[in-house]
Design a protein around this motif. Structure first.
Motif, PDB file in Angstrom:
ATOM      1  N   VAL A 412      -6.067  -0.557  -0.590  1.00  0.00           N
ATOM      2  CA  VAL A 412      -5.317   0.351   0.278  1.00  0.00           C
ATOM      3  C   VAL A 412      -4.085   0.781  -0.509  1.00  0.00           C
ATOM      4  N   PRO A 413      -3.392   1.834  -0.094  1.00  0.00           N
ATOM      5  CA  PRO A 413      -2.185   2.243  -0.823  1.00  0.00           C
ATOM      6  C   PRO A 413      -1.156   1.115  -0.928  1.00  0.00           C
ATOM      7  N   ASP A 414      -0.443   1.099  -2.059  1.00  0.00           N
ATOM      8  CA  ASP A 414       0.640   0.124  -2.250  1.00  0.00           C
ATOM      9  C   ASP A 414       1.888   0.527  -1.488  1.00  0.00           C
ATOM     10  N   VAL A 415       2.117   1.826  -1.397  1.00  0.00           N
ATOM     11  CA  VAL A 415       3.325   2.316  -0.726  1.00  0.00           C
ATOM     12  C   VAL A 415       3.015   3.643  -0.064  1.00  0.00           C
ATOM     13  N   MET A 416       3.637   3.869   1.084  1.00  0.00           N
ATOM     14  CA  MET A 416       3.491   5.125   1.812  1.00  0.00           C
ATOM     15  C   MET A 416       4.878   5.758   1.934  1.00  0.00           C
ATOM     16  N   ILE A 417       4.996   6.997   1.497  1.00  0.00           N
ATOM     17  CA  ILE A 417       6.257   7.743   1.581  1.00  0.00           C
ATOM     18  C   ILE A 417       6.094   8.778   2.678  1.00  0.00           C
ATOM     19  N   PRO A 460       0.661  -1.290   3.262  1.00  0.00           N
ATOM     20  CA  PRO A 460       1.598  -0.741   2.280  1.00  0.00           C
ATOM     21  C   PRO A 460       3.042  -0.825   2.760  1.00  0.00           C
ATOM     22  N   LYS A 461       3.951  -0.856   1.796  1.00  0.00           N
ATOM     23  CA  LYS A 461       5.355  -0.702   2.128  1.00  0.00           C
ATOM     24  C   LYS A 461       5.582   0.754   2.531  1.00  0.00           C
ATOM     25  N   VAL A 462       6.489   0.982   3.460  1.00  0.00           N
ATOM     26  CA  VAL A 462       6.768   2.340   3.947  1.00  0.00           C
ATOM     27  C   VAL A 462       8.195   2.725   3.567  1.00  0.00           C
ATOM     28  N   VAL A 463       8.302   3.778   2.777  1.00  0.00           N
ATOM     29  CA  VAL A 463       9.605   4.348   2.435  1.00  0.00           C
ATOM     30  C   VAL A 463       9.799   5.591   3.289  1.00  0.00           C
ATOM     31  N   PHE A 464      10.799   5.542   4.151  1.00  0.00           N
ATOM     32  CA  PHE A 464      11.107   6.674   5.028  1.00  0.00           C
ATOM     33  C   PHE A 464      12.060   7.593   4.278  1.00  0.00           C
ATOM     34  N   ARG A 465      11.521   8.683   3.758  1.00  0.00           N
ATOM     35  CA  ARG A 465      12.315   9.689   3.041  1.00  0.00           C
ATOM     36  C   ARG A 465      12.590  10.824   4.009  1.00  0.00           C
TER      37      ARG A 465
END
Length: 561
Positions: A412-417, A460-465
């Motif tokens: 699965v994705p490592d990170v979701m932006i 995945p970790k989620v980065v809220f941009r």
């Protein structure tokens, strides 16, 4: 014996005088009631607030000749150097129960109270205003209507800009919900000198949140105040440190752009690039770390509560190799991905990337190193259309497409932006409707991540941009800064309530100092591909370095420990 009768009180023997006193007392009470009825609650509250403000100011200025209303000096008993004044950096925090409080204030009637002017005690009439560099200077100002009367409701949207030769920032404004606002100013002592504080009133009483707000825009400059920040040898700020992973837990940033070098004769090249400084022109610590020249900003760099590493191609590949990055957001993500590939990862031949794609890219220096990037545009479930935003999730096929990337057998994705995007500003009828849409979107992703966990994978970790501050002509449109700042906060809160957010990048704060015109944006993008073209205002701009800075901030969020 005389007959028993009623014994008369002696007072009644003065009956005319008693009646006169009673009549006078009644008249006085009635007169006072009329006066009280003629004074509205706003006037009384304003009087009380003014008294408190004056009392507070009187108490605070006794120890300093500064015009600031608050002092941020601290005393450390372990510090043997008692001649130095220890300060702290300006910071902003997201209000608790942000959405609930916003909905409450948004529903307060205020159409009859329309601000046209402001009053800033202790600043108005001074030219220039002299302040101490390094200190946080907080000033309160009062909104006024066309008659000069104080406005008693909040919700006005003021744009603030603090600019000098080598500094640009957005001084934070706090709405006290009673027609009074505060603005906080701070300059690092290394950048002392002359500045302009500009205050615009863009919208009044939440009118920027309307679905079609352009006709309600006030958009008027109310102040341009000359400031002189004086450097004092005994005033110091803590040195900015390099960002670590925990620094991205902060929901709201209050940063600044500083200029660490300049080529005054630099002009745009025929390929649209601004190669003003040598590629290896170094950052100056503590403001950044790396090759500032590669940013192609003619010396400008962004920092906030921490400073950022500017990644070389080798350092970026060392971090990203074998990773899978999933983007879900508006078309600004498309620009960011292209700039990452062009300027950092060594793929200048990629002139554009589509709104929707799923590809692996290899290191041109080492083909065994690859990064997988998936980008799904969320402006509409149909990638060729626009203006649905988070409501694109109502389409079943679109939901299934998103889920499919999190159901693969091996990974699965490592990170979701993620961001909500400008399309939400156009689509939703009002704040309450968007709040419902944000809750629905957060619940959708919570279910997706729970499904990932049930299969034994780590979500995945989620980065809220968060979404940009739209610039120039776009400042008054449906995706205006007033609305997008609110929508950023609402969606972030709903995502955090369900435990989805690992880190935050405040791209709104990053873009805000450049949003007053279209020199560094086309209105809705800060990362357009380099081009020597005249924009809609007839001038050639610098359309990519602000987003390229975002690329490096994203790499910090993904790579630092």
């Amino acid at each position: 014996m005389p007959e028993k009768g009623v014994i008369l009180s002696p007072v009644l023997s003065h009956q005319p005088l008693h009646r006169w006193r009673l009549t006078a007392l009644t008249s006085l009470v009635f007169f006072l009631m009329v006066i009280l009825w003629s004074i509205d609650g706003c006037t009384i509250k304003t009087f009380i607030d003014s008294w408190r403000l004056n009392a507070s100011y009187s108490m605070r200025v006794t120890s300093s000749s500064s015009s600031s209303l608050t002092s941020n000096t601290t005393s450390n008993p372990m510090d043997l150097d008692t001649t130095r004044v220890k300060l702290h950096w300006i910071s902003v925090e997201m209000e608790q129960n942000f959405t609930a409080n916003l909905l409450k204030n948004w529903s307060v009637p205020g159409r009859e109270a329309k601000t046209v002017e402001i009053s800033i005690p202790n600043i108005d009439g001074k030219d220039p205003v002299e302040l101490t560099a390094g200190e946080i200077h907080e000033f309160r100002f009062q909104s006024l209507d066309v008659t000069g009367k104080q406005v008693c409701v909040g919700g006005d949207y003021f744009e603030t800009d603090l600019s000098g030769e080598n500094w640009k920032s957005r001084p934070p404004v706090k709405d006290l919900s009673n027609g009074t606002y505060s603005v906080s100013l701070q300059i690092h002592p290394d950048f002392s000198g002359d500045y302009n504080l500009t205050v615009f009133l863009l919208f009044r009483h939440f009118q920027g949140l309307k679905r079609s707000p352009a006709r309600f825009a006030f958009n008027r400059e109310l102040r341009k105040i000359k400031l002189r920040f004086m450097k004092k040898p005994d005033v110091v700020l803590p040195e900015l440190r390099r960002c670590v992973r925990s620094d991205f837990e902060r929901d709201v940033w209050s940063g600044r752009w500083t200029r660490l070098g300049e080529n005054e004769g630099c002009e745009i090249s025929n390929d649209g690039r601004y190669r003003c400084l040598a590629g290896d022109f170094p950052c100056r610590k503590p403001w950044c770390d790396g090759a500032l020249g590669e940013l192609e900003s003619n010396g400008w760099v962004y920092s906030s509560h921490c400073s950022f590493k500017l990644f070389s191609g080798d350092a970026a590949w060392s971090c990203l190799k074998d990773k899978w990055i999933f983007f879900w957001g508006d078309s600004n993500h498309v620009d960011t991905i292209r700039n990452l590939l062009n300027f950092v990862l060594g793929h200048p031949e990629i002139g554009a990337v589509p709104r929707r794609f799923n590809l692996k890219f290899s290191n041109p220096k080492n083909s065994s190193e690859t990064v997988r990037i998936t980008s799904i545009f969320n402006g509409h479930w149909n990638e060729t259309q626009n203006y649905q935003g988070l409501d694109s999730l109502k389409d079943h096929s679109f939901r299934e497409l998103l889920k499919s990337y999190f159901k693969e057998e091996t990974s699965v994705p490592d990170v979701m932006i993620v961001n909500s995007g400008l399309h939400d500003g156009v689509h939703w009828s009002n704040l309450r409707a968007f709040t419902k849409g944000a809750k629905t979107a957060a619940a959708f992703w919570r279910n997706v991540f729970d499904s990932v966990k049930s299969r034994g994978f780590k979500p995945p970790k989620v980065v809220f941009r968060n979404t940009i501050a739209t610039g120039g002509y776009a400042r008054t449109l449906a995706f205006n800064p007033s609305k997008m700042e609110v929508y950023n906060g609402v969606f972030l809160e709903k995502m955090k309530e369900l435990g989805l957010v690992s880190g935050v990048i405040d791209n709104f704060d990053m873009t805000y100092p450049w949003h007053y015109d279209n020199r560094c944006n086309d209105g809705v993008h800060y990362g357009r591909a380099p081009a020597k073209l005249r924009w809609r205002d007839g001038e050639i701009g610098h359309q990519y370095f602000v987003d390229l800075m975002l690329v490096h901030v994203l790499l910090n969020a993904l790579c630092v420990r």
